[in-house]
Design a protein around this motif. Sequence first.
Motif, PDB file in Angstrom:
ATOM      1  N   LEU A  78       0.834  -1.308  -0.041  1.00  0.00           N
ATOM      2  CA  LEU A  78       0.112   0.114   0.109  1.00  0.00           C
ATOM      3  C   LEU A  78       0.898   1.161   0.015  1.00  0.00           C
ATOM      4  O   LEU A  78       1.728   1.330   0.762  1.00  0.00           O
ATOM      5  N   THR A  79       0.666   2.133  -0.956  1.00  0.00           N
ATOM      6  CA  THR A  79       1.607   3.266  -0.984  1.00  0.00           C
ATOM      7  C   THR A  79       0.895   4.403  -1.690  1.00  0.00           C
ATOM      8  O   THR A  79      -0.358   4.464  -2.164  1.00  0.00           O
ATOM      9  N   GLY A  80       1.283   5.458  -1.563  1.00  0.00           N
ATOM     10  CA  GLY A  80       0.500   6.848  -2.166  1.00  0.00           C
ATOM     11  C   GLY A  80       1.519   8.114  -2.016  1.00  0.00           C
ATOM     12  O   GLY A  80       2.495   8.002  -0.761  1.00  0.00           O
TER      13      GLY A  80
ATOM     14  N   ALA B 249       2.338  -1.291   4.315  1.00  0.00           N
ATOM     15  CA  ALA B 249       2.250   0.046   3.938  1.00  0.00           C
ATOM     16  C   ALA B 249       3.662   0.902   4.000  1.00  0.00           C
ATOM     17  O   ALA B 249       4.436   0.832   4.972  1.00  0.00           O
ATOM     18  N   VAL B 250       4.058   1.232   2.698  1.00  0.00           N
ATOM     19  CA  VAL B 250       5.325   1.845   2.635  1.00  0.00           C
ATOM     20  C   VAL B 250       5.144   3.195   1.826  1.00  0.00           C
ATOM     21  O   VAL B 250       5.042   3.167   0.633  1.00  0.00           O
ATOM     22  N   PRO B 251       5.238   4.252   2.404  1.00  0.00           N
ATOM     23  CA  PRO B 251       5.218   5.428   1.653  1.00  0.00           C
ATOM     24  C   PRO B 251       6.134   5.446   0.302  1.00  0.00           C
ATOM     25  O   PRO B 251       5.614   6.190  -0.486  1.00  0.00           O
ATOM     26  N   LEU B 252       7.197   4.933   0.698  1.00  0.00           N
ATOM     27  CA  LEU B 252       8.165   5.194  -0.696  1.00  0.00           C
ATOM     28  C   LEU B 252       8.496   3.938  -1.631  1.00  0.00           C
ATOM     29  O   LEU B 252       9.393   3.509  -1.959  1.00  0.00           O
ATOM     30  N   LEU B 253       7.176   3.076  -1.703  1.00  0.00           N
ATOM     31  CA  LEU B 253       7.439   1.679  -2.148  1.00  0.00           C
ATOM     32  C   LEU B 253       7.522   1.685  -3.448  1.00  0.00           C
ATOM     33  O   LEU B 253       8.536   1.118  -3.973  1.00  0.00           O
ATOM     34  N   ILE B 254       7.221   2.650  -4.316  1.00  0.00           N
ATOM     35  CA  ILE B 254       7.735   2.805  -5.783  1.00  0.00           C
ATOM     36  C   ILE B 254       9.111   3.347  -5.864  1.00  0.00           C
ATOM     37  O   ILE B 254       9.674   2.750  -6.664  1.00  0.00           O
ATOM     38  N   GLU B 255       9.586   3.943  -5.056  1.00  0.00           N
ATOM     39  CA  GLU B 255      10.744   4.345  -5.214  1.00  0.00           C
ATOM     40  C   GLU B 255      12.072   3.148  -4.957  1.00  0.00           C
ATOM     41  O   GLU B 255      13.043   3.336  -5.074  1.00  0.00           O
ATOM     42  N   SER B 256      11.324   2.346  -4.001  1.00  0.00           N
ATOM     43  CA  SER B 256      12.438   1.113  -3.230  1.00  0.00           C
ATOM     44  C   SER B 256      12.124  -0.092  -4.065  1.00  0.00           C
ATOM     45  O   SER B 256      10.801  -0.632  -3.635  1.00  0.00           O
TER      46      SER B 256
ATOM     47  N   VAL C 274      -3.101   4.560  -3.305  1.00  0.00           N
ATOM     48  CA  VAL C 274      -3.962   5.548  -3.073  1.00  0.00           C
ATOM     49  C   VAL C 274      -3.736   6.815  -3.878  1.00  0.00           C
ATOM     50  O   VAL C 274      -2.472   7.488  -3.711  1.00  0.00           O
ATOM     51  N   ASP C 275      -4.775   7.630  -4.414  1.00  0.00           N
ATOM     52  CA  ASP C 275      -4.504   8.399  -5.427  1.00  0.00           C
ATOM     53  C   ASP C 275      -5.527   9.587  -4.989  1.00  0.00           C
ATOM     54  O   ASP C 275      -6.633   9.336  -4.655  1.00  0.00           O
ATOM     55  N   CYS C 276      -4.965  10.650  -5.339  1.00  0.00           N
ATOM     56  CA  CYS C 276      -5.949  11.867  -5.360  1.00  0.00           C
ATOM     57  C   CYS C 276      -5.076  12.806  -6.104  1.00  0.00           C
ATOM     58  O   CYS C 276      -3.914  12.891  -6.371  1.00  0.00           O
ATOM     59  N   PRO C 277      -6.042  14.348  -6.642  1.00  0.00           N
ATOM     60  CA  PRO C 277      -5.200  15.022  -7.286  1.00  0.00           C
ATOM     61  C   PRO C 277      -4.167  15.918  -6.517  1.00  0.00           C
ATOM     62  O   PRO C 277      -4.320  15.907  -5.385  1.00  0.00           O
TER      63      PRO C 277
END
Length: 208
Positions: free
Chosen positions: A11-13, A115-122, A135-138
């Motif tokens: 889970l990230t965003g 839950a990893v805030p920087l999952l995409i980066e890691s 989790v997405d929003c503008p």
Amino acid sequence: MKQAQPFVVGLTGGIGSGKSAVADLFEAHGACIVDTDRIAHELTAPGGLAMPAIRAAFGDGVVAPDGALNRAAMRALAFELADARKRLEAILHPMIREESGRRCREARSPYVILAVPLLIESGSYRERVGRLCVVDCPENLQVERVMQRSGLEESQVRAIMAVQASRARRLAAADDVIDNSGALEGLREQVDVLHRRYLGLAASAGAV
């Protein structure tokens, strides 16, 4: 008989996207939540396992009177010394990976939310999850939320966002997307749908 490994959902965003609210809703469904931010705070709390190495690397100036990491002092040091952040991460990240992995393995829920805030980066975390939920929003809504909760200026919030993966990059990497631009009820409905999906995936993977 060996305990089956739980199915792990990453889970990230971006900052201000509402990851914590989403994690709470999954937890209400009975999912085990393994939060790397929470683990980092535990490691740097009074008596935390990372504190001896941090004290040895940076000195007593970054240690609060109670023995916890003095975050303000650490931020100031990171501003002064270009490699300070990397040195801190070199201490914390292996510990966080090890502890989060242990908690995932020992979880007794059909699936685990990692839950990893920087999952995409890691990249290493992406390899550890069977599914990636973003989790997405503008972006303007992200900025507004963070300003309201933290008192930061818009420029400060956007500076934080600039070092995170872009919204487009997160969405491109996602298996599932939760739109958190509306009301809580809509968020709850999306989590309900994904909860059922993850139970099915966990069953197919032999985690239950």
